[in-house]
Enzyme design. Structure first.
Site, mmCIF file in Angstrom:
data_model
loop_
_atom_site.group_PDB
_atom_site.id
_atom_site.type_symbol
_atom_site.label_atom_id
_atom_site.label_comp_id
_atom_site.label_asym_id
_atom_site.label_seq_id
_atom_site.Cartn_x
_atom_site.Cartn_y
_atom_site.Cartn_z
ATOM 1 N N HIS A 93 -0.376 -11.914 11.689
ATOM 2 C CA HIS A 93 -0.364 -10.746 11.243
ATOM 3 C C HIS A 93 -1.321 -9.739 11.870
ATOM 4 O O HIS A 93 -2.390 -9.224 11.764
ATOM 5 C CB HIS A 93 -1.251 -10.700 9.615
ATOM 6 C CG HIS A 93 -0.951 -9.229 8.976
ATOM 7 N ND1 HIS A 93 -0.642 -9.582 7.477
ATOM 8 C CD2 HIS A 93 -0.709 -8.254 9.260
ATOM 9 C CE1 HIS A 93 -0.338 -8.332 6.992
ATOM 10 N NE2 HIS A 93 -0.450 -7.386 7.900
ATOM 11 N N ARG B 63 5.712 -7.223 4.704
ATOM 12 C CA ARG B 63 4.753 -8.206 3.991
ATOM 13 C C ARG B 63 5.257 -9.578 3.848
ATOM 14 O O ARG B 63 6.537 -9.678 3.600
ATOM 15 C CB ARG B 63 4.319 -7.588 2.717
ATOM 16 C CG ARG B 63 3.154 -6.484 2.840
ATOM 17 C CD ARG B 63 1.892 -7.133 3.038
ATOM 18 N NE ARG B 63 0.856 -6.067 3.129
ATOM 19 C CZ ARG B 63 0.395 -5.364 4.196
ATOM 20 N NH1 ARG B 63 1.111 -5.820 5.457
ATOM 21 N NH2 ARG B 63 -0.288 -4.485 4.236
ATOM 22 N N GLU C 187 -0.841 -16.010 3.501
ATOM 23 C CA GLU C 187 -1.801 -15.975 4.569
ATOM 24 C C GLU C 187 -2.919 -16.156 4.361
ATOM 25 O O GLU C 187 -3.442 -15.949 3.357
ATOM 26 C CB GLU C 187 -1.490 -14.599 5.116
ATOM 27 C CG GLU C 187 -0.368 -13.839 5.771
ATOM 28 C CD GLU C 187 -0.268 -12.557 6.100
ATOM 29 O OE1 GLU C 187 -1.068 -11.970 6.262
ATOM 30 O OE2 GLU C 187 0.946 -12.113 6.229
HETATM 31 C C1 DGY Z 1 -1.317 -2.738 7.263
HETATM 32 O O1 DGY Z 1 -1.684 -1.538 7.834
HETATM 33 O O2 DGY Z 1 -0.968 -2.823 6.038
HETATM 34 C C2 DGY Z 1 -1.274 -3.742 8.048
HETATM 35 O O3 DGY Z 1 -0.298 -4.697 7.626
HETATM 36 C C3 DGY Z 1 -2.600 -4.224 8.665
HETATM 37 O O4 DGY Z 1 -2.558 -4.387 9.760
#
Ligand code: DGY
Length: 318
Positions: free
Chosen positions: A284, A237, A266
């Site tokens: 992402h 993240r 984002e």
């Molecule tokens: C998740 O699964 O948390 C990813 O970041 C989304 O694609």
């Protein structure tokens, strides 16, 4: 005989079109974004929803408060950092997520970024497209850095971290990891100090959960320790990395480069990064393949269906 009414599901944010179709085939679905005034809509109609589906948009404590009969939130994604779990726990609302089915693709993307930034493949592609290859007066394309046999530090050794570790074996990389505690079944060397792991590593791959507990875990001192020959890869993240410190470290050449799939705000990406050749930037998409996104969609549905049938989930986020 009356057919029981299908549960009403609140959809927060757009979803994979296939998932939207599957949801509408089974449930009465209402997309919150369609309401001209979402807060007024929830105040008026919130009581009819027993389920919610969301993704990276999450759901706020205020929205949950406006849904007095909410029993389940089914999240498209493994990360639930945008869902206030202290609120769902207090209200006994089940939270489903999509672990495991995305391990392979997120691990693959970590390596795509790692190879991309080490071997400068996006930059080399731009060089060829610009017609610079073989042009008089052009230097040959600069040398990259060797990945095979290099030192890989993994931050977070959960399901995806372990998959990345297994990929690294194929590259004969030397591997160490940092997590809050040593992982029982992990054959790799544990490093209790993140700064020391960064100092040791050629590549530091971040794949720990997001949220308050890991905010800015990768900070100035960690980047300083990674050093001018070290690369940072983030597939977790954006919140885990202090983005301003990262931009400074890159601008001042305190680290060699970065491969980033995620960002703090984002879809906003710091303007400074856009002009740097030693960074690879992705929107992402770590889990973004047809196969994996379909499997994630299936899990969102399975969590909902099982919950409404048996008050259980296939995968529950805790
Ligand atoms: C998740 O699964 O948390 C990813 O970041 C989304 O694609």
């Amino acid at each position: 005989m009356n057919t029981p009414e299908r549960p009403h599901i609140l959809q927060i944010g757009p979803l994979l079109p296939l998932l939207e179709t599957w949801l509408r085939d089974r449930y009465v679905v209402c997309l919150l974004d369609d309401a001209p005034d979402p807060a007024a809509f929830l105040a008026e109609q919130g009581a009819r929803f027993t389920g919610a589906v969301t993704s990276l948009f999450g759901i706020s404590a205020e929205q949950i408060a406006a849904l007095p009969n909410l029993r389940i939130i089914s999240n498209f994604g493994v990360g639930v950092d945008k869902i206030p779990l202290e609120v769902t726990r207090a209200r006994d609302i089940a939270v489903g997520n999509t672990p495991d089915v995305l391990n392979d693709c997120v691990a693959d993307t970590a390596f795509a970024l790692l190879l991309g930034v080490a071997r400068a493949t996006p930059e080399a592609d731009r060089y060829v497209r610009a017609g610079r290859w073989g042009q008089p007066g052009q230097n040959s394309f600069h040398l990259g850095r060797k990945v095979s046999g290099a030192r890989l530090g993994i931050v977070g050794l959960g399901r995806i971290g372990k998959t990345i570790a297994r990929r690294a074996l194929g590259f004969e990389m030397d591997l160490r990891y940092h997590a809050r505690h040593p992982v029982a079944d992990a054959p790799w060397q544990y490093e209790s100090s993140l700064v020391e792991l960064a100092r040791w590593a050629d590549f530091l791959v971040v794949i720990t959960a997001g949220g308050a507990g890991t905010r800015h875990l990768i900070n100035g001192p960690v980047l300083d320790a990674l050093g001018p020959r070290g690369f940072l890869i983030n597939v977790s993240r954006g919140s885990v990395v202090d983005e301003q410190a990262l931009v400074r470290a890159l601008a001042e050449k305190k680290i060699a480069g970065a491969g980033l799939d995620v960002f703090e705000n984002e879809p906003r990406v710091p303007a400074e990064l856009l002009t740097m050749d030693n960074v690879v930037l992705l929107p992402h998409i770590a889990s973004g393949t047809e196969e994996t996104r379909q499997a994630m969609a299936q899990r969102v549905i399975d969590n909902l269906d099982l919950f409404f049938a048996e008050r259980r989930l296939v995968s529950e986020a805790r």
